[in-house]
Design a protein around this motif. Structure first.
Motif, mmCIF file in Angstrom:
data_model
loop_
_atom_site.group_PDB
_atom_site.id
_atom_site.type_symbol
_atom_site.label_atom_id
_atom_site.label_comp_id
_atom_site.label_asym_id
_atom_site.label_seq_id
_atom_site.Cartn_x
_atom_site.Cartn_y
_atom_site.Cartn_z
ATOM 1 N N ALA A 199 0.848 -1.200 0.000
ATOM 2 C CA ALA A 199 0.000 0.000 0.000
ATOM 3 C C ALA A 199 0.881 1.246 0.000
ATOM 4 C CB ALA A 199 -0.900 0.002 1.222
ATOM 5 N N PRO A 200 0.521 2.251 -0.779
ATOM 6 C CA PRO A 200 1.290 3.484 -0.783
ATOM 7 C C PRO A 200 1.272 4.127 0.605
ATOM 8 C CG PRO A 200 -0.368 3.489 -2.540
ATOM 9 C CD PRO A 200 -0.610 2.290 -1.692
ATOM 10 N N GLN A 201 2.297 4.933 0.869
ATOM 11 C CA GLN A 201 2.369 5.618 2.156
ATOM 12 C C GLN A 201 1.105 6.444 2.357
ATOM 13 O OE1 GLN A 201 5.941 7.776 2.702
ATOM 14 N NE2 GLN A 201 5.519 8.245 4.830
ATOM 15 N N GLY A 202 0.548 6.391 3.559
ATOM 16 C CA GLY A 202 -0.689 7.108 3.840
ATOM 17 C C GLY A 202 -1.919 6.331 3.435
ATOM 18 N N SER A 203 -1.743 5.044 3.052
ATOM 19 C CA SER A 203 -2.862 4.203 2.631
ATOM 20 C C SER A 203 -2.879 2.919 3.448
ATOM 21 C CB SER A 203 -2.749 3.850 1.152
ATOM 22 O OG SER A 203 -2.812 5.006 0.364
ATOM 23 N N SER A 204 -4.084 2.392 3.689
ATOM 24 C CA SER A 204 -4.220 1.110 4.373
ATOM 25 C C SER A 204 -5.597 0.531 4.072
ATOM 26 C CB SER A 204 -4.049 1.271 5.888
ATOM 27 O OG SER A 204 -5.087 2.059 6.419
ATOM 28 N N ARG A 205 -5.727 -0.785 4.261
ATOM 29 C CA ARG A 205 -7.014 -1.458 4.113
ATOM 30 C C ARG A 205 -7.811 -1.320 5.403
ATOM 31 N NH1 ARG A 205 -7.574 -6.760 0.987
ATOM 32 N NH2 ARG A 205 -6.673 -6.186 -0.990
ATOM 33 N N ALA A 206 -9.108 -1.541 5.305
ATOM 34 C CA ALA A 206 -9.945 -1.548 6.505
ATOM 35 C C ALA A 206 -9.505 -2.702 7.400
ATOM 36 C CB ALA A 206 -11.410 -1.700 6.116
ATOM 37 N N LYS A 207 -9.626 -2.501 8.716
ATOM 38 C CA LYS A 207 -9.214 -3.526 9.680
ATOM 39 C C LYS A 207 -10.353 -3.777 10.657
ATOM 40 C CE LYS A 207 -4.383 -2.162 9.505
ATOM 41 N NZ LYS A 207 -4.359 -0.825 8.957
ATOM 42 N N LEU A 208 -10.609 -5.054 10.898
ATOM 43 C CA LEU A 208 -11.660 -5.476 11.820
ATOM 44 C C LEU A 208 -11.247 -5.222 13.260
ATOM 45 C CD1 LEU A 208 -14.308 -7.078 12.400
ATOM 46 C CD2 LEU A 208 -12.937 -9.146 12.294
ATOM 47 N N GLU B 153 -16.665 4.742 5.026
ATOM 48 C CA GLU B 153 -15.723 5.690 5.623
ATOM 49 C C GLU B 153 -15.850 5.789 7.139
ATOM 50 O OE1 GLU B 153 -18.313 6.836 3.536
ATOM 51 O OE2 GLU B 153 -17.197 6.411 1.709
ATOM 52 N N ASN B 154 -16.997 5.360 7.672
ATOM 53 C CA ASN B 154 -17.234 5.409 9.116
ATOM 54 C C ASN B 154 -16.932 4.093 9.821
ATOM 55 O OD1 ASN B 154 -18.196 8.112 8.987
ATOM 56 N ND2 ASN B 154 -20.118 7.334 8.166
ATOM 57 N N GLY B 155 -16.460 3.092 9.074
ATOM 58 C CA GLY B 155 -16.119 1.806 9.670
ATOM 59 C C GLY B 155 -17.275 0.841 9.788
ATOM 60 N N LYS B 156 -18.384 1.131 9.116
ATOM 61 C CA LYS B 156 -19.555 0.246 9.156
ATOM 62 C C LYS B 156 -19.591 -0.629 7.897
ATOM 63 C CE LYS B 156 -20.997 2.044 12.948
ATOM 64 N NZ LYS B 156 -20.653 1.341 14.158
ATOM 65 N N VAL B 157 -20.052 -1.861 8.060
ATOM 66 C CA VAL B 157 -20.140 -2.804 6.938
ATOM 67 C C VAL B 157 -21.363 -2.463 6.084
ATOM 68 C CG1 VAL B 157 -20.492 -5.227 6.312
ATOM 69 C CG2 VAL B 157 -18.972 -4.621 8.215
ATOM 70 N N LYS C 2 -6.917 9.922 4.025
ATOM 71 C CA LYS C 2 -8.353 10.153 4.197
ATOM 72 C C LYS C 2 -9.102 8.819 4.256
ATOM 73 C CE LYS C 2 -12.277 12.417 2.004
ATOM 74 N NZ LYS C 2 -12.786 13.065 0.812
ATOM 75 N N ALA C 3 -10.074 8.707 5.185
ATOM 76 C CA ALA C 3 -10.899 7.497 5.294
ATOM 77 C C ALA C 3 -11.748 7.346 4.038
ATOM 78 C CB ALA C 3 -11.794 7.570 6.518
ATOM 79 N N VAL C 4 -11.757 6.128 3.473
ATOM 80 C CA VAL C 4 -12.511 5.846 2.256
ATOM 81 C C VAL C 4 -13.215 4.498 2.391
ATOM 82 C CG1 VAL C 4 -10.984 7.177 0.738
ATOM 83 C CG2 VAL C 4 -10.527 4.753 1.128
ATOM 84 N N GLN C 5 -14.214 4.293 1.563
ATOM 85 C CA GLN C 5 -14.899 3.010 1.491
ATOM 86 C C GLN C 5 -14.022 2.028 0.733
ATOM 87 O OE1 GLN C 5 -19.235 2.652 0.732
ATOM 88 N NE2 GLN C 5 -18.605 1.842 -1.238
ATOM 89 N N GLY C 6 -14.013 0.767 1.177
ATOM 90 C CA GLY C 6 -13.241 -0.244 0.462
ATOM 91 C C GLY C 6 -13.508 -1.638 0.980
ATOM 92 N N TRP C 7 -13.175 -2.618 0.151
ATOM 93 C CA TRP C 7 -13.310 -4.029 0.518
ATOM 94 C C TRP C 7 -12.083 -4.467 1.296
ATOM 95 C CZ3 TRP C 7 -17.390 -7.245 0.063
ATOM 96 C CH2 TRP C 7 -18.438 -6.857 -0.788
ATOM 97 N N THR C 8 -12.294 -5.364 2.245
ATOM 98 C CA THR C 8 -11.202 -5.984 2.975
ATOM 99 C C THR C 8 -11.534 -7.454 3.209
ATOM 100 O OG1 THR C 8 -9.670 -5.700 4.830
ATOM 101 C CG2 THR C 8 -12.035 -5.469 5.316
ATOM 102 N N LYS C 9 -10.506 -8.261 3.403
ATOM 103 C CA LYS C 9 -10.695 -9.693 3.653
ATOM 104 C C LYS C 9 -10.467 -9.991 5.125
ATOM 105 C CE LYS C 9 -8.981 -11.246 -0.824
ATOM 106 N NZ LYS C 9 -7.932 -12.026 -1.486
ATOM 107 N N VAL C 10 -11.250 -10.944 5.629
ATOM 108 C CA VAL C 10 -11.093 -11.429 6.997
ATOM 109 C C VAL C 10 -11.188 -12.949 6.948
ATOM 110 C CG1 VAL C 10 -12.081 -11.491 9.321
ATOM 111 C CG2 VAL C 10 -12.131 -9.360 8.009
ATOM 112 N N GLN C 11 -10.241 -13.612 7.594
ATOM 113 C CA GLN C 11 -10.290 -15.072 7.677
ATOM 114 C C GLN C 11 -10.715 -15.442 9.096
ATOM 115 O OE1 GLN C 11 -6.657 -17.694 7.562
ATOM 116 N NE2 GLN C 11 -7.518 -18.106 5.547
#
Length: 119
Positions: free
Chosen positions: A25-34, A65-69, A104-113
């Protein structure tokens, strides 16, 4: 080991390291985390307990962006529909830290096992 083989392996490892960093991920970027502490643990379906089913399921969550599914899906099944659905429905109630792009917080898909084990 010959010098040519060592040099070739060194170059190969360097190329692999460069390729891996290019996909990071580029600096300043990350995936959503549970946030596992924000929700109840999925309940083991009684029929799966009786049948001694153990497995793992990979789920996808669309997090706003608010952390809701906003949406969820099974990416890789455990092989047991009841385990998949129990994990998906329980974890969809959790809060997430939203994905971040350019700070900035954005909407996105993330994986959880989720791993189902009997103890």
């Amino acid at each position: 080991m010959s010098r040519i083989i060592r040099t070739t392996l060194h170059c190969l490892f360097l190329a692999l390291a460069c390729a891996a960093s290019a996909h990071a991920a580029p600096q300043g970027s990350s995936r959503a985390k549970l946030d596992f502490g924000s929700c109840a643990k999925p309940q083991y379906p009684a029929a799966d307990v009786q049948a001694s089913h153990e497995s793992k399921v990979t789920l996808g969550f669309l997090v706003n962006e608010n952390g809701k599914v906003k949406d969820s899906k099974v990416i890789k099944s455990s092989g047991f529909t009841t385990l998949d659905e129990a994990a998906r429905s329980a974890l969809a109630q959790c809060s997430f830290q939203p994905a971040v792009e350019q700070g900035k917080a954005v909407q996105g898909w993330t994986k959880v096992q989720y791993v189902w084990t009997l103890r």
